[in-house]
Each structure stands twice: as structure tokens, then as C-alpha cells.
Design a protein around this motif. Structure first.
Motif, mmCIF file in Angstrom:
data_model
loop_
_atom_site.group_PDB
_atom_site.id
_atom_site.type_symbol
_atom_site.label_atom_id
_atom_site.label_comp_id
_atom_site.label_asym_id
_atom_site.label_seq_id
_atom_site.Cartn_x
_atom_site.Cartn_y
_atom_site.Cartn_z
ATOM 1 N N GLU A 98 28.664 0.687 26.703
ATOM 2 C CA GLU A 98 28.332 2.079 27.024
ATOM 3 C C GLU A 98 29.418 3.030 26.526
ATOM 4 N N ARG A 99 30.668 2.614 26.725
ATOM 5 C CA ARG A 99 31.797 3.490 26.395
ATOM 6 C C ARG A 99 32.059 3.576 24.892
ATOM 7 N N HIS A 100 31.870 2.443 24.203
ATOM 8 C CA HIS A 100 32.275 2.399 22.794
ATOM 9 C C HIS A 100 31.111 2.383 21.813
ATOM 10 N N GLU B 63 29.845 -2.279 30.365
ATOM 11 C CA GLU B 63 30.730 -1.105 30.459
ATOM 12 C C GLU B 63 31.331 -0.783 29.095
ATOM 13 N N PHE B 64 31.728 -1.830 28.391
ATOM 14 C CA PHE B 64 32.324 -1.651 27.058
ATOM 15 C C PHE B 64 31.291 -1.057 26.101
ATOM 16 N N GLY C 194 27.903 3.792 22.889
ATOM 17 C CA GLY C 194 26.902 4.434 23.756
ATOM 18 C C GLY C 194 25.622 4.820 23.045
ATOM 19 N N ARG D 196 23.782 3.362 26.195
ATOM 20 C CA ARG D 196 24.073 4.248 27.333
ATOM 21 C C ARG D 196 22.921 4.194 28.341
#
Ligand code: AMP
Length: 545
Positions: A20-22, A17-18, A24, A43
Motif C-alpha cells: 500500500e505504501r510503496h 502494508e508495504f 499504492g 491501496r
């Protein structure tokens, strides 16, 4: 009074999750079994991992069910790392270099429910599938149009078709961080294999620690090529630390020869690589005669077996690449120590620094270690006294999966894992492995380190690989001999090599003989198999005995 901070479980899903968000758009590049180069981003990895999680749910797999892989380093295997563990199942990475009977044995022991495999391993799966009744789904890691017809494997599915039929929306479940996340069977040479069962907590803590500057020093500025297989202790945790740091990842797929690795490194601007010494030997053998140099590689972690000093020097002096010598075990997730200098060493002359860098290194925070004598008494950290190496920490095994706990309690009630290695520790906390306890050579009541004998031989320009073993001796119990292979086109005689030892070690430690062999037997993770070598040399007689 309890602290008043948020109580969030350390879960592997939080890593993806990290990322992908930071990170990506961070790149993940894979050489595929198909031969081409595949590129996508964190991503894409996250979205496809969620598709896989949905596919596993649709299969009605239970929490903690085992999902196995037989695969090279590549993006689909990486999706299993996150999709399987993130959804609460246990990823069982199988070493394809094991004997098929052993693979069937561990699949039954683990009670695997799904097996996903690269097409290179189709013959292996054809050989074992009928012996693995617990598996309910067989998946080939390929596109639908590459799925082999008439494979004989019931219900064989293509991975792309399978996960493509499921949505990429998925909410990662939250659960206890001590839940099992993945498992890896040890490459033990005797008895049945035993599995280390990692947890989300142990894996996440290890991922943090591995990324530290004095450990693997991974960052978002790196382009990282793990040559160490994803079936060998989770590629030393690099996939998890990669998601945590957002570094570019480069996967070699099945092309593990020196030329292919070198070309991939150059094409993808690889700054950082990791692997066992035998792999780097192949790479250096490819570079030397061709005069090629690295244009981007800066650091390489070498571990899994002792890195010969000659290899550290070759990387540093000939190619300007820093070698980080690492030590660990399957039971330790795997990292225990890494060798980097301390501030006070920076002003030392280069040869003094080299002496330190040859050691296996300092303990990482999270790993405590000590050396003990036969009665369990702790031995001094003087760099000379050697003893059995014991370790403890939150990413170190407590109990084998469906097996025993090997831990040894001390007087304070703390439990220590016996590594089976013999080592010294110096006053600065640098540990040096003398040997596996079963490989150490006992000569006239004294111990000879087979690693020291091998390292000296590896310093000879004609030697490609060296393995030292003890041979029975009527007077001294055992005497060392060294089996060597020569580099292509190079020559050396027995006398010349024995002469080469003069002045480099105590006289009584010089091997009694040099045996030239075509190949040193290697095990499933690229380590020398001394048990096999002893079998090969079973009729050997020490000179003059
Ligand atoms: P495995 O669990 O198969 O990875 O094997 C772990 C064992 O490999 C350790 O207990 C050591 O005997 C050996 N090993 C790993 N790294 C090193 C190293 N840098 N130097 C010497 N031996 C090593």
C-alpha cells in the motif's frame, strides 16, 4: 552476544502494508464471476482487507479461528489472503474440484468458522452446508443485489454488504511470526486428506525466496497472471510475492480456457504467467491453429507435474517465451526447485542447454535436499543414481495439522521430509524427478521412469496428453504401457507411436503397448490421476501375456 537489530516479526500484514505504501497505485485486475473486468489498486486492496479484518473481529472470531474460501482467482479472494491472516485468523483455501463429501470432511476437520464462496460454487455449498456445524457465517463473494434468494443457506450474507458495514481503519495486530496463517489440504489420492498449516514466518520467507531472479523472478515491472488457482498451495505463493514486489496482478476468475486466458494476457500486457502443464496445453492448442502470438508474455513458470520438453520447446521456439520448470509440493509452500541455467552453461550449445532446462532444477536457498537409498544412505550427485528425495527448510512441513510428523532424522539429528518422489541430482545440483515413488515402473529389477515415457510421447505431433503406467507381467513384474489422447483432427497408429520411441530410449524401456483413450483422468489440481486410469484399464491385458 545477541545482535542489536530490530526484532520485527515476519507477518503477512507487513506485506500488504508495504504494498500500500510503496506500490499504492499498482494495478490488480480481475475477471469476475459476473463476467466483467474489475480493476483496482493495492491501496484499495489494503483498505478492503482491513474492512474484512474488522468484520471478522465484529463476528468475535478468535485468534487462529479458521476462515475458509471456495473461490476462483480474484480480488475478493486476495482480500481474504490479507484480511484473514493479517488479523490473526487462519485462511483455509478449499479446492472446489474435490468431491462434496471430501469438502464437508475437510471443513469439519479444519473446524471452519466462516466460509466465503464465489457464486459459481453455490450448488456445492448448498450440498455441504448442513453437514458443517462449525460454520457460523456463510458469505457469498458478491454484491448485495446478486445475493441469491431462497438459497436454503441460513443467514447467507453478501460479502460487499458484510465488509461494507465496517470501517477501513484497522491496526494490524503484532504477534509471534510462527503463528499459523493459512492451511491447505493435500490432494492425496489415498486415505483422508492431510493439511499443511503454514505460518506467517514460513509464508513471508517463501515470498522473499520466490521473488528471487533464479526463482520466479518477479518484479515491479511485471504484469503477472497466476493461472494456478489460489486454492492450490496459495497460487504458489504469488499473491504474497506480488505484494512484496508490487507487480501488476491479473486474475482470470473462472474463465480458465485457452481463449479467455490468451485474451486477458493480451489485454493486460501480461509478461509473466504460472500454471500446471495441462493448462498450458489448452493455451497452446488454442494458439497453434489460429496462428496467434503473444505480444507481451516473456516468461512462464510451469510446475505441479513434469513439464514435457516438447512444451518447453514450443514456448521458446514458437513464441519466444522462457519456460521456468518448477518443482514443489503442498507440504513445501510449495517451491523447492526451479530450473535456470548457471553462468557456466551460457556458452553451451542450445540442445545442451535444453537438456538442463528439462530438469526440475536447483534448490532455492532455504531448501536443502538429498537423495537416499532404502536404508537412508545418501546417494551421489552424479545425475544418474536415483533415490528417494528428502528435503528440509523453514517453509517445509514439520507435522500435519492434527496429524503425524512424517520427518526422518539423520545421523546428525537433522530432520528431513520424505517427498515421496524419486529423483537424480547432478554434480551442479540440478534435480530431476524420475517419478512419484508409487508410479515408477519396476521391470525386471530395473526402474523405468513413467515421466520419461510420457515426455517422449508428448513429442509426437499428434499426441495431446500421455500417461504411462505399469501393468503386471508374469516375467518382468511390470511392463509400461502408455495411454494417449490425440489432438483434435490428428491421427496416429499404435505401431507408429511405438516406432517413435526407437532410438529415444533404451529398447527395454519402450512401452509394450499404446492405448488410445478419450481422456486422461485429471485430479483436483489438474494433475493426471493414475489411480483412476488404472481403474479405467482394470480389464486391460498386455499383448502376448
Ligand atoms: P501437490 O502437493 O498436490 O502439489 O503435489 C506435489 C507433487 O507433484 C510432487 O511431490 C511431485 O510428485 C509432483 N510435482 C510437482 N511439480 C513437479 C514437476 N515439475 N515435475 C514432476 N513432478 C512434479
Amino acid at each position: 552476544m545477541l545482535g542489536l537489530m530490530q526484532d520485527q516479526p515476519l507477518l503477512i500484514s507487513s506485506l500488504i502494508e508495504f504494498a500500500e505504501r510503496h506500490h499504492g497505485d499498482g494495478e490488480i485486475v480481475s475477471r469476475r464471476v459476473e463476467g466483467d473486468i474489475h480493476r483496482y489498486t493495492y491501496r484499495d486492496l489494503a483498505a478492503r482487507s482491513r474492512r474484512l479484518a474488522n468484520a471478522l473481529d465484529a463476528l468475535q472470531l478468535q485468534f487462529s479461528d479458521r476462515v475458509a474460501s471456495l473461490a476462483w482467482n480474484g480480488y475478493r479472494h486476495l482480500e481474504m489472503y490479507f484480511g484473514v491472516s493479517g488479523s490473526g485468523r487462519v485462511l483455509h483455501t478449499i479446492n472446489p474440484r474435490l468431491h462434496p463429501d471430501q469438502i464437508a470432511w475437510i471443513m469439519n476437520h479444519a473446524e471452519d468458522r466462516v466460509l466465503c464462496f464465489d457464486l459459481s460454487f453455490l450448488p456445492l455449498v448448498q450440498a455441504v452446508h448442513a453437514k458443517c456445524p462449525t460454520v457460523k457465517k456463510w458469505v457469498a463473494l458478491c454484491d448485495a443485489d446478486r445475493l441469491p434468494q431462497d438459497s436454503g443457506i441460513p443467514g447467507l450474507a453478501s460479502y460487499e454488504e458484510w465488509i461494507g458495514g465496517h470501517p477501513s481503519d484497522y491496526v494490524w495486530p503484532q504477534f509471534d511470526e510462527n503463528t499459523a496463517s493459512s492451511m491447505c489440504y493435500t490432494s492425496g489420492t489415498t486415505g483422508d486428506p492431510k493439511a499443511a498449516l503454514y505460518s506467517h514466518r514460513s509464508t513471508t520467507l517463501h515470498a522473499y525466496a520466490a521473488a528471487l531472479p533464479d526463482v520466479m523472478c518477479l518484479s515491479a515491472r511485471d504484469s503477472v497472471l497466476p493461472v494456478v488457482p489460489m486454492f492450490h498451495v496459495n497460487a504458489w505463493g504469488i499473491p504474497y510475492s506480488a505484494a512484496l514486489t508490487g507487480c501488476k496482478l491479473v486474475f482470470p476468475g473462472p474463465a480458465m480456457d485457452g481463449k479467455s486466458i490468451y485474451e486477458l494476457m493480451e489485454a493486460e500486457g501480461v509478461t509473466y504467467a504460472a500454471g500446471v502443464p495441462t493448462v498450458w496445453q489448452m493455451l497452446l492448442s488454442h494458439l497453434k491453429p489460429t496462428g496467434l502470438k503473444f505480444s507481451t508474455l516473456k516468461r512462464t513458470v510451469i510446475g505441479g507435474s513434469a513439464c514435457p520438453p516438447a512444451m518447453i520447446t514450443a514456448f521458446q521456439d514458437d513464441y519466444g517465451v522462457e519456460v521456468l520448470h518448477a518443482w514443489g509440493m503442498t507440504e513445501m509452500s510449495p517451491l523447492g526447485t526451479l530450473c535456470t541455467l548457471k553462468n557456466k552453461h551460457l556458452s553451451l550449445p542450445k540442445d545442451e542447454q535444453m537438456k538442463i532446462l528439462q530438469k526440475q532444477g536447483r534448490a532455492i536457498y532455504g531448501v536443502d535436499m538429498k537423495i537416499v537409498d532404502g536404508n537412508g544412505k545418501e546417494l551421489p550427485w552424479d545425475g544418474k543414481t536415483y533415490g528417494d528425495l528428502l528435503v528440509r527448510g523453514p517453509w517445509i512441513l514439520d507435522t500435519y495439522y492434527q496429524g503425524d510428523s512424517p520427518l526422518m532424522p539423520d545421523a546428525q539429528g537433522r530432520n528431513w521430509f520424505p517427498t515421496g518422489d524419486v529423483a537424480t541430482i547432478d554434480a551442479d545440483g540440478f534435480m530431476q524427478i524420475t517419478d512419484r515413488s508409487k508410479d515408477v515402473i519396476k521391470s525386471g529389477g530395473e526402474w523405468i521412469s513413467s515421466i520419461d515415457i510420457e515426455n517422449i510421447a508428448m513429442g509426437h505431433p499428434a499426441i495431446a496428453m500421455a500417461a504411462c503406467i505399469g501393468m503386471p507381467h508374469p516375467k518382468w513384474d511390470e511392463r509400461p504401457i502408455v495411454a494417449v489422447t490425440l489432438k483434435p483432427g490428428m491421427q496416429a497408429t499404435r505401431e507408429e507411436l511405438l516406432q517413435f520411441y526407437e532410438g529415444k530410449t533404451a529398447k527395454w524401456q519402450i512401452p509394450d503397448d499404446v492405448v488410445f483413450v478419450d481422456a486422461i483422468p485429471l485430479g483436483a489440481t489438474g494433475k493426471m490421476l493414475k489411480v483412476k486410469l488404472r481403474e479405467v484399464l482394470k480389464d486391460y491385458q498386455l499383448p502376448g501375456v
